[in-house]
Enzyme design. Structure first.
Site, PDB file in Angstrom:
ATOM      1  N   ARG A 101       0.837  -1.189   0.000  1.00 43.98           N
ATOM      2  CA  ARG A 101       0.000   0.000   0.000  1.00 43.98           C
ATOM      3  C   ARG A 101       0.873   1.241   0.000  1.00 43.98           C
ATOM      4  NH1 ARG A 101      -3.619   0.177   5.132  1.00 43.98           N
ATOM      5  NH2 ARG A 101      -3.920   2.307   4.395  1.00 43.98           N
TER       6      ARG A 101
ATOM      7  N   ASP B 122       0.469   5.484   0.815  1.00 46.62           N
ATOM      8  CA  ASP B 122      -0.434   6.399   1.498  1.00 46.62           C
ATOM      9  C   ASP B 122      -0.884   7.529   0.576  1.00 46.62           C
ATOM     10  OD1 ASP B 122      -0.288   4.948   3.851  1.00 46.62           O
ATOM     11  OD2 ASP B 122       1.402   6.119   4.629  1.00 46.62           O
TER      12      ASP B 122
ATOM     13  N   TYR C  37      12.594   2.785  -2.446  1.00 45.00           N
ATOM     14  CA  TYR C  37      11.907   4.080  -2.404  1.00 45.00           C
ATOM     15  C   TYR C  37      12.910   5.200  -2.625  1.00 45.00           C
ATOM     16  CZ  TYR C  37       7.634   2.103  -0.295  1.00 45.00           C
ATOM     17  OH  TYR C  37       6.483   1.394  -0.058  1.00 45.00           O
TER      18      TYR C  37
ATOM     19  N   ARG D 226       9.269   7.672   5.566  1.00 47.32           N
ATOM     20  CA  ARG D 226       9.059   9.078   5.913  1.00 47.32           C
ATOM     21  C   ARG D 226       9.594   9.395   7.304  1.00 47.32           C
ATOM     22  NH1 ARG D 226       2.836   9.535   4.971  1.00 47.32           N
ATOM     23  NH2 ARG D 226       3.169  11.618   5.850  1.00 47.32           N
TER      24      ARG D 226
END
Length: 251
Positions: free
Chosen positions: A50, A52, A112, A197
């Site tokens: 998933r 966000d 990422y 993050r």
């Protein structure tokens, strides 16, 4: 029925993440709607993970099961599907796989990027985070080196998430200077929710507040989310790669 992997990419600005939700528009919803128009059957997709609200994906794989006769020509199918999808979602590849292949559980690595820029740029709105002060990149890279290896990363995980373990194996963690600003690259076998993050926010505290790079070791050992830095905004984050042992990378 034939199982297929579908490689997609999207700009997450307009969506409340990847996963289907009752009262919000998501990437998965738009993809399922387009697939059903072509295949003319109810379609269920399963994503590699998933993302966000506001997070982007340069590469995400999903799997779906459909009668092979409904997809007679892969190239034409992709062209038709792209025509039905909104401009901020694209499909790249359709790959037949064995019936047991799983987009989420078979992934052996994910990567990422987090993008930061310093000067106001209208073309980077929603695609990079503008930072006023310039951090010490050398110190942040020294701190990032302590992330490498297999450790408990519970200190960077969103609270009250249902996972069996907080253990992850980080293979790459490095900041790179680019023309517009900085890009943080990180790759691991798995990631906890909000992990990237939170890591970026922690490294920026070290780079901006001149904390010792070694303080990240104490934060990791604490397993306490309150000890880590604030999570940075979602719009600078990109899922860039998902690796499977049986899917080759595009040249």
């Amino acid at each position: 029925m034939q199982r297929f992997f579908l490689e997609i990419a999207y700009d997450g600005t307009a969506y409340h993440g990847w996963q289907l939700q009752d009262n919000a528009v998501t990437v998965q919803q738009r993809l399922n709607e387009a697939l059903q128009k072509i295949i003319r059957l109810p379609v269920e997709t399963v994503g590699a993970g998933r993302t966000d609200t506001g997070v982007h994906a340069k590469q995400l794989f999903v799997h779906l099961d459909v009668p092979a006769s409904r997809i007679p020509d892969g190239g034409r199918f992709l062209h038709s599907l792209n025509a039905l999808l909104p401009p901020d979602i694209a499909v790249k590849r359709l790959l037949p796989v064995n019936a047991g292949a799983h987009a989420r559980f078979d992934a052996i690595e994910r990567a990422y990027e987090y993008h930061i820029h310093f000067e106001k740029n209208p073309f980077l709105v929603h695609r990079s985070w503008q930072l006023r002060d310039r951090p010490n990149v050398e110190e942040m890279n020294r701190a990032a080196a302590y992330l490498l290896g297999t450790q408990d990363f519970g200190c960077f995980s969103k609270s009250h998430t249902q996972v069996f373990t907080n253990i992850c194996s980080v293979k790459k963690a490095v900041w790179e200077a680019q023309a517009e600003g900085l890009v943080f690259h990180i790759a691991a076998d798995r990631f906890l929710r909000n992990m990237v993050r939170a890591i970026v926010g922690t490294l920026l505290e070290i780079g901006l507040k001149q904390k010792a790079p070694e303080t990240i070791c104490d934060i990791i050992r604490s397993k306490d989310r309150a000890q880590a830095g604030t999570s940075v905004p979602a719009h600078g984050l990109y899922l860039t790669k998902v690796v499977y042992p049986y899917i080759s990378e595009l040249p």
